[in-house]
Design an enzyme around this catalytic site. Structure first.
Site, PDB file in Angstrom:
ATOM      1  N   LYS A   1      16.192 -40.411  16.427  1.00 32.41           N
ATOM      2  CA  LYS A   1      17.541 -40.907  16.833  1.00 32.41           C
ATOM      3  C   LYS A   1      17.517 -41.940  17.694  1.00 32.41           C
ATOM      4  O   LYS A   1      18.358 -42.905  17.958  1.00 32.41           O
ATOM      5  CB  LYS A   1      18.451 -39.787  17.033  1.00 32.41           C
TER       6      LYS A   1
ATOM      7  N   ARG B   1      39.066 -43.020  34.021  1.00 37.43           N
ATOM      8  CA  ARG B   1      38.409 -44.276  33.351  1.00 37.43           C
ATOM      9  C   ARG B   1      37.038 -43.848  33.274  1.00 37.43           C
ATOM     10  O   ARG B   1      36.279 -44.978  33.116  1.00 37.43           O
ATOM     11  CB  ARG B   1      38.777 -45.486  33.992  1.00 37.43           C
TER      12      ARG B   1
ATOM     13  N   HIS C   1      26.897 -37.781   5.562  1.00 40.04           N
ATOM     14  CA  HIS C   1      28.066 -37.556   6.173  1.00 40.04           C
ATOM     15  C   HIS C   1      29.427 -38.191   5.413  1.00 40.04           C
ATOM     16  O   HIS C   1      30.357 -37.769   5.943  1.00 40.04           O
ATOM     17  CB  HIS C   1      27.895 -38.412   7.637  1.00 40.04           C
TER      18      HIS C   1
ATOM     19  N   GLU D   1      20.282 -31.530   9.965  1.00 45.48           N
ATOM     20  CA  GLU D   1      20.074 -32.842  10.819  1.00 45.48           C
ATOM     21  C   GLU D   1      18.737 -33.092  10.713  1.00 45.48           C
ATOM     22  O   GLU D   1      18.374 -34.337  10.424  1.00 45.48           O
ATOM     23  CB  GLU D   1      20.845 -32.875  12.012  1.00 45.48           C
TER      24      GLU D   1
ATOM     25  N   ARG E   1      22.509 -47.990  12.516  1.00 42.78           N
ATOM     26  CA  ARG E   1      22.751 -46.898  13.142  1.00 42.78           C
ATOM     27  C   ARG E   1      23.677 -46.133  11.978  1.00 42.78           C
ATOM     28  O   ARG E   1      23.813 -45.223  11.764  1.00 42.78           O
ATOM     29  CB  ARG E   1      23.724 -46.860  14.373  1.00 42.78           C
TER      30      ARG E   1
ATOM     31  N   LYS F   1      27.772 -40.938  21.373  1.00 37.26           N
ATOM     32  CA  LYS F   1      29.316 -40.987  20.324  1.00 37.26           C
ATOM     33  C   LYS F   1      29.977 -39.628  20.658  1.00 37.26           C
ATOM     34  O   LYS F   1      29.465 -38.441  20.721  1.00 37.26           O
ATOM     35  CB  LYS F   1      28.981 -40.526  18.677  1.00 37.26           C
TER      36      LYS F   1
ATOM     37  N   HIS G   1      31.681 -35.151   5.969  1.00 35.24           N
ATOM     38  CA  HIS G   1      32.545 -34.882   6.860  1.00 35.24           C
ATOM     39  C   HIS G   1      33.989 -34.482   6.189  1.00 35.24           C
ATOM     40  O   HIS G   1      34.651 -33.712   6.552  1.00 35.24           O
ATOM     41  CB  HIS G   1      33.044 -36.329   7.570  1.00 35.24           C
TER      42      HIS G   1
ATOM     43  N   HIS H   1      29.105 -27.946  10.352  1.00 35.26           N
ATOM     44  CA  HIS H   1      28.929 -29.333  10.124  1.00 35.26           C
ATOM     45  C   HIS H   1      27.686 -29.470   9.183  1.00 35.26           C
ATOM     46  O   HIS H   1      27.543 -30.288   8.359  1.00 35.26           O
ATOM     47  CB  HIS H   1      28.875 -30.011  11.342  1.00 35.26           C
TER      48      HIS H   1
ATOM     49  N   GLU I   1      26.829 -48.979  16.232  1.00 35.30           N
ATOM     50  CA  GLU I   1      26.712 -48.772  14.661  1.00 35.30           C
ATOM     51  C   GLU I   1      27.328 -50.070  14.187  1.00 35.30           C
ATOM     52  O   GLU I   1      28.213 -49.892  13.398  1.00 35.30           O
ATOM     53  CB  GLU I   1      27.590 -47.324  14.455  1.00 35.30           C
TER      54      GLU I   1
ATOM     55  N   ASN J   1      24.432 -41.740   9.036  1.00 37.94           N
ATOM     56  CA  ASN J   1      25.644 -41.072   8.229  1.00 37.94           C
ATOM     57  C   ASN J   1      25.181 -40.603   7.143  1.00 37.94           C
ATOM     58  O   ASN J   1      26.009 -40.354   6.091  1.00 37.94           O
ATOM     59  CB  ASN J   1      26.625 -41.987   8.353  1.00 37.94           C
TER      60      ASN J   1
HETATM   61  P1  NAD Z   1      29.624 -25.788  17.701  1.00 39.43           P
HETATM   62  O1  NAD Z   1      29.377 -26.666  18.940  1.00 39.43           O
HETATM   63  O2  NAD Z   1      30.702 -25.420  17.257  1.00 39.43           O
HETATM   64  O3  NAD Z   1      28.579 -24.616  17.946  1.00 39.43           O
HETATM   65  C1  NAD Z   1      28.284 -23.578  16.988  1.00 39.43           C
HETATM   66  C2  NAD Z   1      28.489 -22.211  17.279  1.00 39.43           C
HETATM   67  O4  NAD Z   1      27.452 -21.763  17.984  1.00 39.43           O
HETATM   68  C3  NAD Z   1      29.721 -22.104  18.214  1.00 39.43           C
HETATM   69  O5  NAD Z   1      30.581 -20.703  17.881  1.00 39.43           O
HETATM   70  C4  NAD Z   1      29.295 -22.155  19.665  1.00 39.43           C
HETATM   71  O6  NAD Z   1      30.190 -21.315  20.446  1.00 39.43           O
HETATM   72  C5  NAD Z   1      28.172 -21.139  19.381  1.00 39.43           C
HETATM   73  N1  NAD Z   1      26.813 -21.591  20.139  1.00 39.43           N
HETATM   74  C6  NAD Z   1      26.356 -22.446  20.641  1.00 39.43           C
HETATM   75  N2  NAD Z   1      25.338 -22.367  21.585  1.00 39.43           N
HETATM   76  C7  NAD Z   1      25.114 -21.286  21.444  1.00 39.43           C
HETATM   77  C8  NAD Z   1      24.108 -20.444  22.102  1.00 39.43           C
HETATM   78  N3  NAD Z   1      23.124 -21.084  22.573  1.00 39.43           N
HETATM   79  N4  NAD Z   1      24.024 -18.977  21.667  1.00 39.43           N
HETATM   80  C9  NAD Z   1      25.068 -18.563  21.080  1.00 39.43           C
HETATM   81  N5  NAD Z   1      26.125 -19.241  20.391  1.00 39.43           N
HETATM   82  C10 NAD Z   1      26.102 -20.647  20.560  1.00 39.43           C
HETATM   83  O7  NAD Z   1      28.708 -26.696  16.434  1.00 39.43           O
HETATM   84  P2  NAD Z   1      27.427 -27.704  16.426  1.00 39.43           P
HETATM   85  O8  NAD Z   1      26.848 -27.344  15.041  1.00 39.43           O
HETATM   86  O9  NAD Z   1      26.690 -27.408  17.427  1.00 39.43           O
HETATM   87  O10 NAD Z   1      27.983 -28.961  16.316  1.00 39.43           O
HETATM   88  C11 NAD Z   1      28.976 -29.680  15.471  1.00 39.43           C
HETATM   89  C12 NAD Z   1      29.890 -30.776  16.001  1.00 39.43           C
HETATM   90  O11 NAD Z   1      28.809 -31.670  16.373  1.00 39.43           O
HETATM   91  C13 NAD Z   1      30.789 -31.089  15.238  1.00 39.43           C
HETATM   92  O12 NAD Z   1      32.071 -31.472  15.890  1.00 39.43           O
HETATM   93  C14 NAD Z   1      30.257 -32.521  14.644  1.00 39.43           C
HETATM   94  O13 NAD Z   1      31.208 -33.457  14.409  1.00 39.43           O
HETATM   95  C15 NAD Z   1      29.494 -32.866  16.098  1.00 39.43           C
HETATM   96  N6  NAD Z   1      28.387 -33.874  15.840  1.00 39.43           N
HETATM   97  C16 NAD Z   1      28.526 -35.033  16.632  1.00 39.43           C
HETATM   98  C17 NAD Z   1      27.659 -36.212  16.357  1.00 39.43           C
HETATM   99  C18 NAD Z   1      27.462 -37.176  17.502  1.00 39.43           C
HETATM  100  O14 NAD Z   1      26.319 -37.839  17.132  1.00 39.43           O
HETATM  101  N7  NAD Z   1      28.265 -37.158  18.424  1.00 39.43           N
HETATM  102  C19 NAD Z   1      26.431 -35.775  15.608  1.00 39.43           C
HETATM  103  C20 NAD Z   1      26.421 -34.535  14.841  1.00 39.43           C
HETATM  104  C21 NAD Z   1      27.347 -33.703  14.990  1.00 39.43           C
HETATM  105  N1  GLY Z   2      25.339 -38.406  13.668  1.00 40.28           N
HETATM  106  C1  GLY Z   2      25.540 -39.843  13.461  1.00 40.28           C
HETATM  107  C2  GLY Z   2      25.539 -40.717  14.655  1.00 40.28           C
HETATM  108  O1  GLY Z   2      25.243 -40.161  15.712  1.00 40.28           O
HETATM  109  O2  GLY Z   2      25.395 -41.814  14.337  1.00 40.28           O
END
Ligand code: NAD
Ligand code: GLY
Length: 347
Positions: free
Chosen positions: A218, A121, A239, A184, A232, A143, A243, A255, A228, A236
């Protein structure tokens, strides 16, 4: 958007979430755990790439920590992997007084944050983002989530109690992933902080102001509307289509690449609605191209499929989809459109 700072706070029902940009991230993590979680065990959740590069650094900073490693890539952001991680934590004897650290890009901070929010939890969660995208977006604002037939269908709002941003991690980040993060930052420039445009179009962009201004934008939005229900939604921008395109590319597009294309489509709609000048749309596209980001839907994805996926998106409100327009640099407008209207405007 105010003067530059190193630390930011998001207030949430779970307590304050402190986001700090600091050098020596592992040292900061050590200090933070000593101060706030002395005696607790630490579970570091990471992916194969990040753990491969940083394993020794983790071990020397936190010799007692257990490290749980998932396959790198969006395909690991699933309930199945989250469940397996919970089972691993249980088997290793982790309890509510212990801490989960998510060390990785947005895939890991979303996944580890989700695990931390549901395991017993909820256990304390610290994020150590290692991609630009996670530093300025995914790890900030609480998120968490996993995918289920579409992006982020299952998830929680569970802000990390601390987000430790150390830009030194970016030295090992592949170039394509750096570009992905820039998408972003361009989003923030386009809808929230016009001053970021200057930083982004500089010949050799200085990362520090880009990090600080993006995080500040942000944080400001999340403090006004964490869950949101209103403001917020502007985050998007790009997005709604992004997405769908990311998912339909079967994650061949990152992404940020998908969001880049989504922003261009959103601009097309804004122009059809008479809410955006062509010159402004072109300015955004130029910024995206400058950072090597794609601006067109790949040929293997049909626009019809994209619109169909939009129907399934969490941003649907009844029969309408909430849609974000950029009116001018740093200016946004929220509108509601039916998928049919979207289709007509994009043809
Ligand atoms: P990711 O986490 O998949 O990382 C991209 C690649 O880089 C991967 O292969 C990873 O292993 C590699 N990597 C990471 N850090 C590294 C480093 N320092 N050195 C070498 N390699 C490294 O992708 P991302 O672009 O960071 O994140 C995308 C994800 O984030 C998606 O799932 C998306 O939906 C999510 N997201 C969430 C929010 C939120 O508000 N929660 C906002 C935007 C995106
Ligand atoms: N990336 C969209 C949000 O955090 O709301």
């Amino acid at each position: 958007m105010g003067r530059l700072r190193h630390c930011f706070i998001i207030r949430s029902p779970h307590g304050n979430s402190r986001i700090c940009i600091k050098a020596e991230g592992f040292l900061e993590l050590q200090k933070y755990l000593d101060k706030h979680h002395k005696g607790g065990r630490v579970a570091v959740i990471s992916d194969t790439n990040v753990a491969g590069i940083y394993h020794d650094r983790i071990k020397s900073a936190l010799p007692e920590a257990d490290i749980f490693v998932t396959e790198a890539g969006e395909k690991s952001k699933t309930m199945k992997v989250a469940e397996a991680l919970c089972a691993d934590l249980l088997e290793a004897g982790f309890t509510r007084k212990d801490v989960v650290v998510g060390l990785g890009g947005g895939m890991i901070t979303d996944l580890a944050g989700f695990v931390a929010s549901v395991y017993m939890r909820g256990v304390p969660f610290i994020a150590m983002p290692t991609t630009l995208l996670a530093m300025i977006d995914a790890a900030v604002g609480g998120k968490t989530g996993v995918n289920l037939g579409a992006k982020n269908i299952i998830g929680t709002f569970y802000p990390a109690e601390a987000v430790l941003v150390d830009q030194a991690f970016l030295k090992t980040l592949p170039e394509r992933e750096m570009k992905t993060g820039m998408a972003e930052a361009i989003k923030y420039a386009t809808i929230l902080d016009a001053s970021l445009e200057r930083d982004l179009i500089a010949n050799q962009p200085d990362l520090r102001p880009i990090l600080e201004k993006s995080i500040a934008a942000k944080v400001q939005v999340c403090n006004e509307d964490l869950k949101e229900s209103g403001l917020r939604k502007v985050l998007n921008f790009g997005h709604t289509f992004g997405h769908a395109i990311e998912y339909l590319s079967r994650y061949k597009l990152t992404h940020g690449e998908a969001i880049s294309i989504g922003m261009v489509l959103a601009n097309k709609i804004a122009q059809k609605l008479g809410r955006q000048s062509k010159a402004h749309g072109d300015r955004i596209s130029e910024m995206l191209k400058k950072h090597g980001l794609p601006t067109e839907v790949p040929k293997y994805i049909k626009l019809k499929e994209v619109i169909e996926m939009v129907y399934r998106d969490k941003k649907m409100d009844g029969q309408k989809v909430t849609f974000i327009l950029s009116l001018g640099m740093g200016q946004h407008k929220i509108v509601k459109l039916t998928p049919d209207e979207l289709m007509k405007m994009l043809k």
